[in-house]
Design an enzyme around this catalytic site. Structure first.
Site, PDB file in Angstrom:
ATOM      1  N   LYS A 120     -16.705 -21.103  -3.991  1.00 40.21           N
ATOM      2  CA  LYS A 120     -15.712 -20.179  -3.443  1.00 40.21           C
ATOM      3  C   LYS A 120     -15.112 -20.678  -2.132  1.00 40.21           C
ATOM      4  O   LYS A 120     -13.928 -20.472  -1.870  1.00 40.21           O
ATOM      5  CB  LYS A 120     -16.325 -18.787  -3.225  1.00 40.21           C
ATOM      6  N   LYS A 146     -17.078 -21.110 -17.234  1.00 44.85           N
ATOM      7  CA  LYS A 146     -17.380 -19.732 -17.648  1.00 44.85           C
ATOM      8  C   LYS A 146     -16.087 -18.896 -17.660  1.00 44.85           C
ATOM      9  O   LYS A 146     -15.143 -19.197 -16.907  1.00 44.85           O
ATOM     10  CB  LYS A 146     -18.448 -19.111 -16.743  1.00 44.85           C
ATOM     11  N   LYS A 159     -12.651 -13.996 -13.862  1.00 41.75           N
ATOM     12  CA  LYS A 159     -11.490 -13.227 -13.394  1.00 41.75           C
ATOM     13  C   LYS A 159     -10.521 -14.129 -12.642  1.00 41.75           C
ATOM     14  O   LYS A 159      -9.339 -13.847 -12.552  1.00 41.75           O
ATOM     15  CB  LYS A 159     -11.940 -12.158 -12.390  1.00 41.75           C
TER      16      LYS A 159
HETATM   17  P1  TYM Z   1     -19.196 -10.109 -10.724  1.00 39.75           P
HETATM   18  O1  TYM Z   1     -18.414  -8.948 -10.278  1.00 39.75           O
HETATM   19  O2  TYM Z   1     -18.612 -11.485 -10.596  1.00 39.75           O
HETATM   20  O3  TYM Z   1     -19.578  -9.963 -12.246  1.00 39.75           O
HETATM   21  C1  TYM Z   1     -20.147  -8.775 -12.752  1.00 39.75           C
HETATM   22  C2  TYM Z   1     -21.185  -9.094 -13.810  1.00 39.75           C
HETATM   23  O4  TYM Z   1     -20.601  -9.830 -14.897  1.00 39.75           O
HETATM   24  C3  TYM Z   1     -21.388 -11.006 -15.157  1.00 39.75           C
HETATM   25  N1  TYM Z   1     -20.492 -12.082 -15.622  1.00 39.75           N
HETATM   26  C4  TYM Z   1     -20.665 -12.743 -16.763  1.00 39.75           C
HETATM   27  N2  TYM Z   1     -21.593 -12.644 -17.734  1.00 39.75           N
HETATM   28  C5  TYM Z   1     -21.474 -13.471 -18.801  1.00 39.75           C
HETATM   29  N3  TYM Z   1     -20.477 -14.391 -18.947  1.00 39.75           N
HETATM   30  C6  TYM Z   1     -19.523 -14.527 -17.997  1.00 39.75           C
HETATM   31  N4  TYM Z   1     -18.537 -15.411 -18.150  1.00 39.75           N
HETATM   32  C7  TYM Z   1     -19.593 -13.676 -16.846  1.00 39.75           C
HETATM   33  N5  TYM Z   1     -18.820 -13.531 -15.731  1.00 39.75           N
HETATM   34  C8  TYM Z   1     -19.384 -12.541 -14.993  1.00 39.75           C
HETATM   35  C9  TYM Z   1     -22.007 -11.343 -13.799  1.00 39.75           C
HETATM   36  O5  TYM Z   1     -23.142 -12.161 -13.946  1.00 39.75           O
HETATM   37  C10 TYM Z   1     -22.327  -9.970 -13.274  1.00 39.75           C
HETATM   38  O6  TYM Z   1     -23.552  -9.510 -13.825  1.00 39.75           O
HETATM   39  N6  TYM Z   1     -22.534 -10.946  -7.115  1.00 39.75           N
HETATM   40  C11 TYM Z   1     -22.228 -10.076  -8.248  1.00 39.75           C
HETATM   41  C12 TYM Z   1     -22.095  -8.620  -7.874  1.00 39.75           C
HETATM   42  C13 TYM Z   1     -23.265  -8.021  -7.167  1.00 39.75           C
HETATM   43  C14 TYM Z   1     -24.536  -7.731  -7.731  1.00 39.75           C
HETATM   44  C15 TYM Z   1     -25.280  -7.119  -6.688  1.00 39.75           C
HETATM   45  C16 TYM Z   1     -25.089  -7.916  -8.996  1.00 39.75           C
HETATM   46  C17 TYM Z   1     -23.309  -7.626  -5.863  1.00 39.75           C
HETATM   47  N7  TYM Z   1     -24.513  -7.059  -5.576  1.00 39.75           N
HETATM   48  C18 TYM Z   1     -26.611  -6.709  -6.888  1.00 39.75           C
HETATM   49  C19 TYM Z   1     -26.401  -7.502  -9.189  1.00 39.75           C
HETATM   50  C20 TYM Z   1     -27.144  -6.905  -8.149  1.00 39.75           C
HETATM   51  C21 TYM Z   1     -20.894 -10.522  -8.824  1.00 39.75           C
HETATM   52  O7  TYM Z   1     -20.090 -11.123  -8.170  1.00 39.75           O
HETATM   53  O8  TYM Z   1     -20.653 -10.080 -10.079  1.00 39.75           O
END
Ligand code: TYM
Length: 346
Positions: free
Chosen positions: A123, A207, A210
């Site tokens: 990032k 992967k 977004k």
């Molecule tokens: P975020 O918002 O990027 O994504 C949300 C969830 O979607 C999953 N994900 C995927 N799973 C499978 N294949 C993909 N291509 C894919 N892209 C995204 C992510 O693994 C996630 O589960 N850091 C986290 C948000 C967060 C969080 C937390 C998660 C903040 N605090 C505490 C768990 C516990 C994030 O950026 O997710």
């Protein structure tokens, strides 16, 4: 840690978060939302829209935009089947204990641990000097999200594995440094299962994300049926027909991804899908895949639109969720303050 160190013995609790940045896609749906819905029947669950994480990259979302995005993610949780009578749904910024615990964890986490985070490197890009301190500290806030509820299990996609390992390291170091054995649990990621890593439709080595500039690389939960079908038709593949066994898929990243998506949505294994489609080309497989994708997502898309048409109903869910989340977090943060030894009125 010696074997005699008491480990956490509190109740099991699930926590997960999703950022309000851009549309949710099939990867978010399969990697996270589907698991949330399954877990709410067996566990105490807390699902959070992590709006404070969203300002680590884009500080100014424009008037009202962050709030709208927060509502959209909450609507997506609800549309996917999260039931606010079973699970807590709320926005991170409405419970202040997350920020407070982040500061204490900042003093527990080590620079070296954060410097190793691959998502920070991705990032921040080449110009680290210009990255916000917030983007560097991002995983510490994530650890606080989880541990302020003493959550024991965290359903996420595979990309979050390293952040979860950091959360465990922070919990362990806090427990030891402050001589509070077993105070925080060492949270376990729930990653296994189909859909843990959905890849881009345009490049099987990346992967689904977004932030990919090509909208053709992902299926958005907001896409209509024709758009979903068109994206699958244009998805990158190779010229070979589908093989008979999973082993033969190993080096065919795009084919493996499409088979995996079909399997995850249809509740089958990759091998089941190959038993049905092995020997057939993508000309036959892609229309079948489109049908499964559209059929699985159509009710979610419809319910998502219904929720979005009623922002007051979403706000009611978020308000109730914030209250319940705060009730759990407040005593934990009070205990943390005592453990650290801050002054308090006796
Ligand atoms: P975020 O918002 O990027 O994504 C949300 C969830 O979607 C999953 N994900 C995927 N799973 C499978 N294949 C993909 N291509 C894919 N892209 C995204 C992510 O693994 C996630 O589960 N850091 C986290 C948000 C967060 C969080 C937390 C998660 C903040 N605090 C505490 C768990 C516990 C994030 O950026 O997710």
């Amino acid at each position: 840690m010696t074997d005699e160190t008491p480990s956490y013995s509190g109740p099991e609790r699930v926590f997960s978060g999703v950022q309000p940045t851009g549309n949710l896609h099939l990867g978010n749906y399969l990697g996270a939302l589907v698991k949330f819905v399954r877990l709410q029947d067996t566990h105490d669950c807390i699902f959070c829209v992590v709006d404070q994480h969203a300002i680590t990259v884009d500080l100014n979302h424009g008037p009202g935009a962050l709030m709208d995005q927060t509502r959209q993610i909450a609507a997506a949780f609800l549309a996917a089947g999260v039931d606010p009578d079973k699970a807590i749904v709320f926005a991170q910024s409405s419970v202040r204990a997350h920020s407070e615990l982040t500061w204490y964890f900042n003093c527990v986490a080590r620079m070296g641990w954060l410097e190793r985070m691959t998502q920070f490197k991705e990032k921040a890009g080449k110009d680290k000097e210009r990255a916000s301190v917030g983007i560097f500290d991002y995983p510490v806030l994530q650890a606080a999200d989880i541990l302020v509820y003493k959550a024991t299990h965290v359903p996420v996609g595979e990309d979050q594995k390293q952040h979860l390992e950091l959360s465990r390291d922070i919990a362990d170091r806090f427990n030891r440094e402050f001589d509070a054995p077993g105070f925080f649990p060492l949270p376990e990621p729930l990653i296994q299962g189909p859909g843990a890593r959905i890849m881009s439709l345009k490049d099987g080595f990346k992967k689904m994300s977004k932030s990919d500039p090509s909208d053709l690389s992902r299926i958005n939960l907001t896409d209509d049926a024709d758009t979903m079908a068109r994206k699958i038709k244009k998805a990158k593949t190779d010229p070979e027909p589908l093989p008979a066994t999973v082993d033969e898929l190993q080096d065919r990243v795009e084919a493996r991804n499409l088979v995996g998506i079909y399997a995850a949505l249809a509740g089958k294994t990759d091998q089941d899908v190959l038993d049905e489609f092995g020997g057939q080309g993508f000309g036959a497989f892609k229309p079948a895949l489109s049908e499964v994708v559209v059929e699985s997502l159509a009710p979610v898309t419809q319910s998502y639109k219904d929720w979005l048409a009623d922002p007051a109903a979403i706000d009611a869910v978020l308000a109730k969720g914030a209250e319940k989340a705060d009730e759990i977090a407040a005593p934990v943060i009070a205990e943390v303050r005592d453990i650290i030894g801050f002054w308090r009125k006796s």
